[in-house]
Design a protein around this motif. Structure first.
Motif, short mmCIF file in Angstrom:
data_model
loop_
_atom_site.label_atom_id
_atom_site.label_comp_id
_atom_site.label_asym_id
_atom_site.label_seq_id
_atom_site.Cartn_x
_atom_site.Cartn_y
_atom_site.Cartn_z
N GLU A 36 2.05 8.84 -39.73
CA GLU A 36 1.70 9.72 -38.19
C GLU A 36 2.46 9.49 -37.27
OE1 GLU A 36 -1.94 11.08 -38.18
OE2 GLU A 36 -2.43 11.31 -39.71
N VAL A 37 2.75 8.52 -37.07
CA VAL A 37 2.98 8.32 -35.70
C VAL A 37 4.26 8.05 -35.93
CG1 VAL A 37 3.24 6.17 -34.07
CG2 VAL A 37 1.04 6.18 -35.44
N PRO A 38 5.33 8.83 -34.76
CA PRO A 38 6.51 9.38 -34.63
C PRO A 38 7.65 7.88 -34.56
CG PRO A 38 5.32 10.57 -32.92
CD PRO A 38 4.37 9.37 -33.76
N LYS A 39 8.78 7.74 -35.79
CA LYS A 39 9.65 7.11 -36.04
C LYS A 39 8.75 5.57 -36.80
CE LYS A 39 12.35 7.91 -31.20
NZ LYS A 39 12.46 7.43 -30.50
N LEU A 40 8.11 5.96 -37.07
CA LEU A 40 7.14 4.52 -37.74
C LEU A 40 7.23 5.37 -39.73
CD1 LEU A 40 5.91 2.21 -37.71
CD2 LEU A 40 3.24 3.54 -37.52
N GLY A 41 8.05 4.67 -40.00
CA GLY A 41 8.00 5.06 -41.73
C GLY A 41 6.77 4.13 -42.28
N PRO A 42 7.47 4.55 -43.57
CA PRO A 42 6.29 3.85 -44.93
C PRO A 42 6.26 2.37 -45.29
CG PRO A 42 7.52 5.74 -45.74
CD PRO A 42 8.25 5.62 -44.46
N LYS A 43 7.60 1.70 -45.27
CA LYS A 43 7.65 0.31 -45.10
C LYS A 43 6.99 -0.44 -44.15
CE LYS A 43 11.72 -2.97 -45.66
NZ LYS A 43 13.34 -3.57 -45.57
N ARG A 44 7.50 -0.17 -42.78
CA ARG A 44 6.67 -0.53 -41.55
C ARG A 44 5.19 -0.20 -41.35
NH1 ARG A 44 8.79 -1.17 -35.61
NH2 ARG A 44 9.01 -3.10 -34.92
N THR A 45 4.87 1.11 -42.26
CA THR A 45 3.55 1.05 -41.59
C THR A 45 2.86 0.21 -43.25
OG1 THR A 45 3.75 3.81 -41.49
CG2 THR A 45 1.23 2.33 -42.91
N LYS A 46 3.17 -0.29 -43.88
CA LYS A 46 2.62 -1.12 -44.34
C LYS A 46 2.80 -2.62 -44.78
CE LYS A 46 2.95 -2.71 -49.37
NZ LYS A 46 2.85 -4.19 -48.87
N LEU A 47 4.14 -3.34 -43.25
CA LEU A 47 3.99 -4.73 -42.65
C LEU A 47 2.95 -4.30 -42.00
CD1 LEU A 47 8.24 -4.83 -42.32
CD2 LEU A 47 6.57 -5.52 -44.28
N ILE A 48 2.85 -3.56 -41.18
CA ILE A 48 1.78 -3.64 -40.86
C ILE A 48 0.22 -3.55 -41.06
CG2 ILE A 48 0.05 -2.18 -38.67
CD1 ILE A 48 2.92 -0.78 -37.66
N ALA A 49 0.25 -2.38 -42.22
CA ALA A 49 -0.96 -2.72 -43.00
C ALA A 49 -1.60 -3.92 -43.25
CB ALA A 49 -1.24 -1.26 -43.84
N ASP A 50 -0.38 -4.56 -44.22
CA ASP A 50 -0.83 -6.03 -44.43
C ASP A 50 -0.74 -6.53 -43.50
OD1 ASP A 50 -0.11 -5.07 -47.38
OD2 ASP A 50 1.83 -6.03 -46.96
N ALA A 51 -0.14 -6.98 -42.63
CA ALA A 51 -0.28 -8.40 -41.24
C ALA A 51 -1.77 -8.12 -40.42
CB ALA A 51 0.49 -7.43 -40.07
N TRP A 52 -1.64 -7.04 -41.01
CA TRP A 52 -3.88 -6.46 -40.85
C TRP A 52 -4.51 -7.54 -41.27
CZ3 TRP A 52 -5.41 -4.69 -35.84
CH2 TRP A 52 -7.27 -4.80 -36.13
N GLU A 53 -4.29 -7.30 -42.96
CA GLU A 53 -5.35 -7.70 -43.39
C GLU A 53 -5.45 -9.37 -43.56
OE1 GLU A 53 -7.80 -6.66 -45.32
OE2 GLU A 53 -7.40 -4.49 -44.54
N GLU A 54 -3.68 -9.62 -43.86
CA GLU A 54 -3.75 -11.39 -43.57
C GLU A 54 -4.57 -11.47 -42.21
OE1 GLU A 54 -0.10 -14.48 -43.05
OE2 GLU A 54 0.54 -12.90 -42.91
N GLN A 55 -4.51 -11.49 -40.83
CA GLN A 55 -5.08 -11.72 -39.87
C GLN A 55 -6.68 -11.52 -40.38
OE1 GLN A 55 -3.53 -13.15 -37.37
NE2 GLN A 55 -1.65 -12.80 -38.77
N LYS A 56 -6.78 -10.70 -40.46
CA LYS A 56 -8.37 -10.77 -40.71
C LYS A 56 -8.98 -11.71 -42.06
CE LYS A 56 -10.19 -6.60 -42.32
NZ LYS A 56 -10.13 -4.78 -43.23
N ALA A 57 -8.75 -11.97 -42.32
CA ALA A 57 -8.88 -12.94 -43.93
C ALA A 57 -8.50 -14.44 -43.36
CB ALA A 57 -7.60 -12.85 -45.00
N ILE A 58 -7.17 -14.97 -42.47
CA ILE A 58 -7.53 -15.69 -41.62
C ILE A 58 -8.93 -16.21 -40.74
CG2 ILE A 58 -6.52 -17.33 -40.22
CD1 ILE A 58 -3.56 -15.98 -41.15
N LYS A 59 -9.19 -14.55 -39.99
CA LYS A 59 -10.23 -15.25 -38.90
C LYS A 59 -11.39 -15.33 -40.03
CE LYS A 59 -13.52 -12.44 -35.53
NZ LYS A 59 -12.92 -10.86 -35.14
N GLU A 60 -11.41 -14.64 -40.73
CA GLU A 60 -13.06 -15.17 -42.00
C GLU A 60 -12.88 -16.14 -42.30
OE1 GLU A 60 -14.87 -13.78 -45.94
OE2 GLU A 60 -12.73 -12.80 -45.50
#
Length: 233
Positions: A36-60
């Motif tokens: 929904e964020v302007p100029k943020l397409g599906p590819k970059r959205t997925k990269l952000i979501a994956d990076a967030w999950e990776e950081q959560k896993a590292i923290k755990e």
């Protein structure tokens, strides 16, 4: 933190501007809404979501490892080796760390194993201790140990019953964790890499003995007195 190529200050500002105080909740629970964020397409959205999950896993993983007494530097190495399997490996097979992770030896792995509840007389502890005993002996120039010295030294290191060590040594041989071989009138036990090295060396010596080529001429110019003195020093 996010990798900057995925989530820089400008993009962060856009996401916060769009979602306000709900921005982190959206990334955590509804990452597909980032599109929904302007100029943020599906590819970059997925990269952000994956990076967030990776950081959560590292923290755990980091929280768990530090909870069992692992330093931050070793925790990073463990995570690099096992990634999302780190917690499971440390909980169930902590002695793998000694062979898989640089900077972790048997004693450190033993401390971690105790912290996660591995019994003092666990077969995996005794087998790792036997391999450690053989490894320690290499520092004194031994490629192998005879059966009695190996068992006796392992009992001292592990502080367990002799019978348990004997049983686990037999299992370790069956699992090819060590090599059992007759040497003269004794039974010897090798770590696998040292046994392979000895076999390779013996085969090469046999090949040299069997060749008709005169190899000594290549060493005619060697100052043997000087060379032998250097070797003894």
């Amino acid at each position: 933190m996010f990798r900057t190529e995925y989530f820089g200050p400008v993009l962060a500002d856009r996401i916060v501007t769009h979602f306000g105080v709900d921005a982190l909740d959206v990334i955590e629970q509804q990452p597909e809404r980032l599109i929904e964020v302007p100029k943020l397409g599906p590819k970059r959205t997925k990269l952000i979501a994956d990076a967030w999950e990776e950081q959560k896993a590292i923290k755990e993983v980091m929280v768990f490892l530090q909870g069992v007494g692992v330093s931050t530097s070793l925790a990073v190495r463990i995570y690099k080796q096992y990634t999302d399997r780190s917690i499971d490996v440390v909980r169930t097979e902590p002695y793998r760390l000694a062979s898989d992770v640089w900077g972790i030896g048997f004693r450190t792995a033993d401390t971690i194993a105790k912290a996660v509840g591995i019994p003092h007389d666990s077969p995996q502890r005794i087998k790792a201790g036997l391999q450690f005993t053989l490894s320690e002996s290499t520092g004194a120039g031994h490629c192998y140990l005879p059966e009695e010295p190996l068992i006796g030294e392992a009992v001292k290191i592990l502080q367990v019953d002799t019978g348990l060590v004997i049983d686990c040594l037999a299992e370790l041989v069956d699992e090819e964790g060590v090599v059992r071989e007759a040497v003269n009138d004794d039974i010897a036990f090798y770590l696998v890499p040292f046994h392979r090295a000895e076999i390779s060396l013996a085969n090469q010596l046999r090949a040299l003995l069997a060749t008709d080529v005169d190899r000594m001429s290549a060493f005619a110019a060697v100052d043997w007195a000087k060379a032998l003195t250097w070797l003894r020093s």
